[in-house]
Scaffold this active site. Structure first.
Site, PDB file in Angstrom:
ATOM      1  N   LYS A   1       0.830  -1.206   0.000  1.00 37.87           N
ATOM      2  CA  LYS A   1       0.000   0.000   0.000  1.00 37.87           C
ATOM      3  C   LYS A   1       0.870   1.264   0.000  1.00 37.87           C
ATOM      4  CE  LYS A   1      -3.237   2.947   0.621  1.00 37.87           C
ATOM      5  NZ  LYS A   1      -4.463   3.198  -0.060  1.00 37.87           N
TER       6      LYS A   1
ATOM      7  N   CYS B   1      -3.310  10.986   1.312  1.00 38.86           N
ATOM      8  CA  CYS B   1      -2.687   9.685   1.035  1.00 38.86           C
ATOM      9  C   CYS B   1      -1.293   9.861   0.453  1.00 38.86           C
ATOM     10  CB  CYS B   1      -3.546   8.897   0.051  1.00 38.86           C
ATOM     11  SG  CYS B   1      -5.257   8.810   0.559  1.00 38.86           S
TER      12      CYS B   1
HETATM   13  N1  SAJ Z   1      -1.048  14.924  -8.981  1.00 40.69           N
HETATM   14  C1  SAJ Z   1      -0.078  15.598  -9.706  1.00 40.69           C
HETATM   15  N2  SAJ Z   1       0.330  15.059 -10.892  1.00 40.69           N
HETATM   16  C2  SAJ Z   1      -0.183  13.890 -11.372  1.00 40.69           C
HETATM   17  C3  SAJ Z   1      -1.169  13.220 -10.619  1.00 40.69           C
HETATM   18  C4  SAJ Z   1      -1.591  13.748  -9.419  1.00 40.69           C
HETATM   19  O1  SAJ Z   1       0.414  16.665  -9.331  1.00 40.69           O
HETATM   20  O2  SAJ Z   1       0.249  13.465 -12.456  1.00 40.69           O
HETATM   21  C5  SAJ Z   1      -1.489  15.451  -7.684  1.00 40.69           C
HETATM   22  C6  SAJ Z   1      -2.952  15.833  -7.627  1.00 40.69           C
HETATM   23  O3  SAJ Z   1      -3.156  17.111  -8.104  1.00 40.69           O
HETATM   24  C7  SAJ Z   1      -3.252  15.678  -6.143  1.00 40.69           C
HETATM   25  C8  SAJ Z   1      -2.320  14.553  -5.679  1.00 40.69           C
HETATM   26  O4  SAJ Z   1      -1.374  14.423  -6.713  1.00 40.69           O
HETATM   27  O5  SAJ Z   1      -2.908  16.844  -5.441  1.00 40.69           O
HETATM   28  C9  SAJ Z   1      -2.942  13.206  -5.378  1.00 40.69           C
HETATM   29  O6  SAJ Z   1      -4.067  12.923  -6.189  1.00 40.69           O
HETATM   30  P1  SAJ Z   1      -4.401  11.472  -6.804  1.00 40.69           P
HETATM   31  O7  SAJ Z   1      -5.664  11.595  -7.567  1.00 40.69           O
HETATM   32  O8  SAJ Z   1      -3.266  10.967  -7.572  1.00 40.69           O
HETATM   33  O9  SAJ Z   1      -4.537  10.507  -5.545  1.00 40.69           O
HETATM   34  P2  SAJ Z   1      -5.473  10.407  -4.232  1.00 40.69           P
HETATM   35  O10 SAJ Z   1      -4.653  10.890  -3.071  1.00 40.69           O
HETATM   36  O11 SAJ Z   1      -6.822  11.015  -4.417  1.00 40.69           O
HETATM   37  O12 SAJ Z   1      -5.683   8.811  -4.121  1.00 40.69           O
HETATM   38  C10 SAJ Z   1      -4.559   7.947  -4.002  1.00 40.69           C
HETATM   39  C11 SAJ Z   1      -4.687   6.787  -4.986  1.00 40.69           C
HETATM   40  N3  SAJ Z   1      -3.423   6.074  -5.113  1.00 40.69           N
HETATM   41  C12 SAJ Z   1      -2.840   5.833  -6.295  1.00 40.69           C
HETATM   42  O13 SAJ Z   1      -3.289   6.231  -7.350  1.00 40.69           O
HETATM   43  C13 SAJ Z   1      -1.563   5.048  -6.260  1.00 40.69           C
HETATM   44  C14 SAJ Z   1      -5.788   5.843  -4.546  1.00 40.69           C
HETATM   45  O14 SAJ Z   1      -5.820   4.680  -5.360  1.00 40.69           O
HETATM   46  C15 SAJ Z   1      -5.550   5.407  -3.076  1.00 40.69           C
HETATM   47  O15 SAJ Z   1      -6.583   4.573  -2.621  1.00 40.69           O
HETATM   48  C16 SAJ Z   1      -5.531   6.635  -2.217  1.00 40.69           C
HETATM   49  O16 SAJ Z   1      -4.452   7.478  -2.666  1.00 40.69           O
HETATM   50  C17 SAJ Z   1      -5.339   6.193  -0.774  1.00 40.69           C
HETATM   51  O17 SAJ Z   1      -6.334   6.133  -0.022  1.00 40.69           O
HETATM   52  O18 SAJ Z   1      -4.222   5.850  -0.392  1.00 40.69           O
END
Ligand code: SAJ
Length: 415
Positions: free
Chosen positions: A202, A256
């Site tokens: 995880k 996360c």
């Molecule tokens: N972000 C970037 N660049 C990218 C992708 C995302 O700057 O290319 C930023 C977003 O703007 C945001 C942050 O990253 O601020 C995180 O957003 P996210 O949509 O990637 O992730 P979370 O935190 O909403 O959800 C994640 C997910 N993990 C993965 O994709 C590996 C989800 O599957 C998990 O269940 C969740 O964390 C968790 O609960 O751990």
């Protein structure tokens, strides 16, 4: 089975409803009376697509009810927050107290499962000794392990069912029993392993994303210095069949990805070098954007900035750990006045729901979050209320031609 889900947040609540919908008799437990009372009326107090209807249906059928304390069950699922302290250490108090609440109820044949994202060793070093205070022996008398969720906010109900899942046990029998229980609603593959591997899986998944985003952010800085457009660069690189560079931006938020890598660093400060540096790189982005804003505003007296978007990612109302909040602080520390507009978070203090009110008198508009609403902005109207027509896009999301047609100077992060 009688299933007791401890912690009714974004994960515990839909998980409890899934077990109830699959025919188990489910008790949801939470310390907050307003959550318990709402659930017993068939209502919820969080926002998630389709969840309100789904909860109402299972509560009406009598399969799901809520209480402040756990009751004797066959399986206990712990889904409580694991926040991070100021000095970047996991705060395990909630996992510990939830585990303790199970001890007086534990009987032979039970199953205890940790869902909360936790540092490696939580199951075997923190939970196991507490549970054995019951006089029962883990493995021999009761099953124990970790099965982390992998769902993305906004699509939780779909992903809980369709994503693959990990079932990590303190022994093979525990792993197998955890997998069998989740099979009652999970249609994705369930991989059986040991508890420590499950914990590290995880953390590694979210760290992978953080490190990849940090790489993209570092490229953005390098490209700005080298006269290259990072967005074009990444698009072309990603045509390679084995390359998938993520997107740069004003930072990484949420509860996360911006948190979990620290759980690895905490355990292995000497070895987790790239992981720590990536966290620092992503945390540097709000300051980096603020510096660019300062350069654009050089020579402007009493500068004012309007930021579009406050949430940690697009099309949600969640502002937890949002990098935009840090950007606001960084700008204010430079003596720049800031107004923030967000259509999803308009009810929060300090957030303006009306775009034109927020932009009135601004010397620079910064696009911080790529909300769908910001795809079709009326730049003509925006140009009518600002003091100076400067636009900084941190997401490569705005329609550059439309921005420029309204008379704005268009600036792009990573170019
Ligand atoms: N972000 C970037 N660049 C990218 C992708 C995302 O700057 O290319 C930023 C977003 O703007 C945001 C942050 O990253 O601020 C995180 O957003 P996210 O949509 O990637 O992730 P979370 O935190 O909403 O959800 C994640 C997910 N993990 C993965 O994709 C590996 C989800 O599957 C998990 O269940 C969740 O964390 C968790 O609960 O751990």
């Amino acid at each position: 089975m009688k299933v007791c889900v401890i912690g009714l947040g974004y994960i515990g609540l839909p998980t409890a409803a899934m077990f109830a919908n699959a025919g188990h008799e489910v008790l949801g437990v939470d310390k907050k009376p307003q959550i318990v009372e709402a659930l017993n009326r068939g209502e919820i107090i969080i926002e998630e697509n389709g969840l309100a209807e789904f909860i109402k249906a299972v509560v009406d059928k009598g399969h799901l009810r809520a209480a402040l304390d756990p009751e004797t069950s066959d399986a206990y699922i712990i889904s409580v927050p694991t926040p991070i302290t100021e000095d970047k250490k996991a705060d395990m108090r909630f996992v510990e107290s939830a585990t303790r609440s199970v001890v007086p109820l534990l009987k032979k044949g039970d199953l205890v499962i940790l869902e909360s994202t936790s540092p490696v060793g939580t199951v075997d070093s923190l939970m196991l000794p507490i549970l054995e205070e019951s006089g029962l022996k883990a493995g021999r008398d009761f099953g124990l392990g970790h099965s982390p969720e992998r769902v993305i906010p906004g699509k939780i109900l779909y992903e809980l069912v369709h994503n693959s899942r990990i079932a990590g046990g303190i022994d093979k029998e525990s792993a197998h029993r955890i997998a069998e229980l989740y099979k009652s609603f999970v249609e994705g593959e369930i991989y059986e392993t040991d508890a420590r591997t499950a914990e590290m899986c995880k953390l590694s998944e979210n760290t992978f994303r953080d490190v990849n985003i940090a790489f993209a952010n570092e490229l953005a800085k390098i490209c700005e210095d080298q006269g290259i457009n990072v967005w074009e660069l990444i698009e072309i690189c990603n045509k390679h069949p084995r390359v998938n560079i993520h997107q740069p931006g004003p930072g990484v938020g949420g509860h996360c990805i911006a948190v979990d890598p620290w759980f690895i660093v905490e355990k292995e400060p000497g070895l987790a070098q790239i992981i720590r540096k990536s966290r620092e790189t992503n945390d540097s982005m709000p300051g980096y954007v603020a510096k660019r804003a300062e350069e654009i505003l050089a020579g402007t007296a009493d500068p004012e900035v309007c930021i579009l978007g406050a949430t940690y990612k697009p099309d949600v109302d969640d502002m937890r750990e949002s990098p935009i909040l840090h950007l606001v602080d960084e700008l204010r520390a430079k003596g720049i006045e800031v107004a923030v507009h967000d259509p999803h978070a308009a009810k929060r203090p300090g957030i303006e729901g009306d775009l034109l009110k927020a932009a009135e008198g601004a010397d620079l508009v910064i696009l911080g979050v790529n909300h769908k609403q910001f795809k079709e902005l009326d730049y003509g109207a925006l140009a009518g209320v600002v003091r100076r027509k400067n636009f900084l896009d941190t997401r490569n999301f705005a329609d550059k031609a439309a921005v420029e047609a309204a008379g704005f100077a268009y600036y792009l992060l990573g170019k």
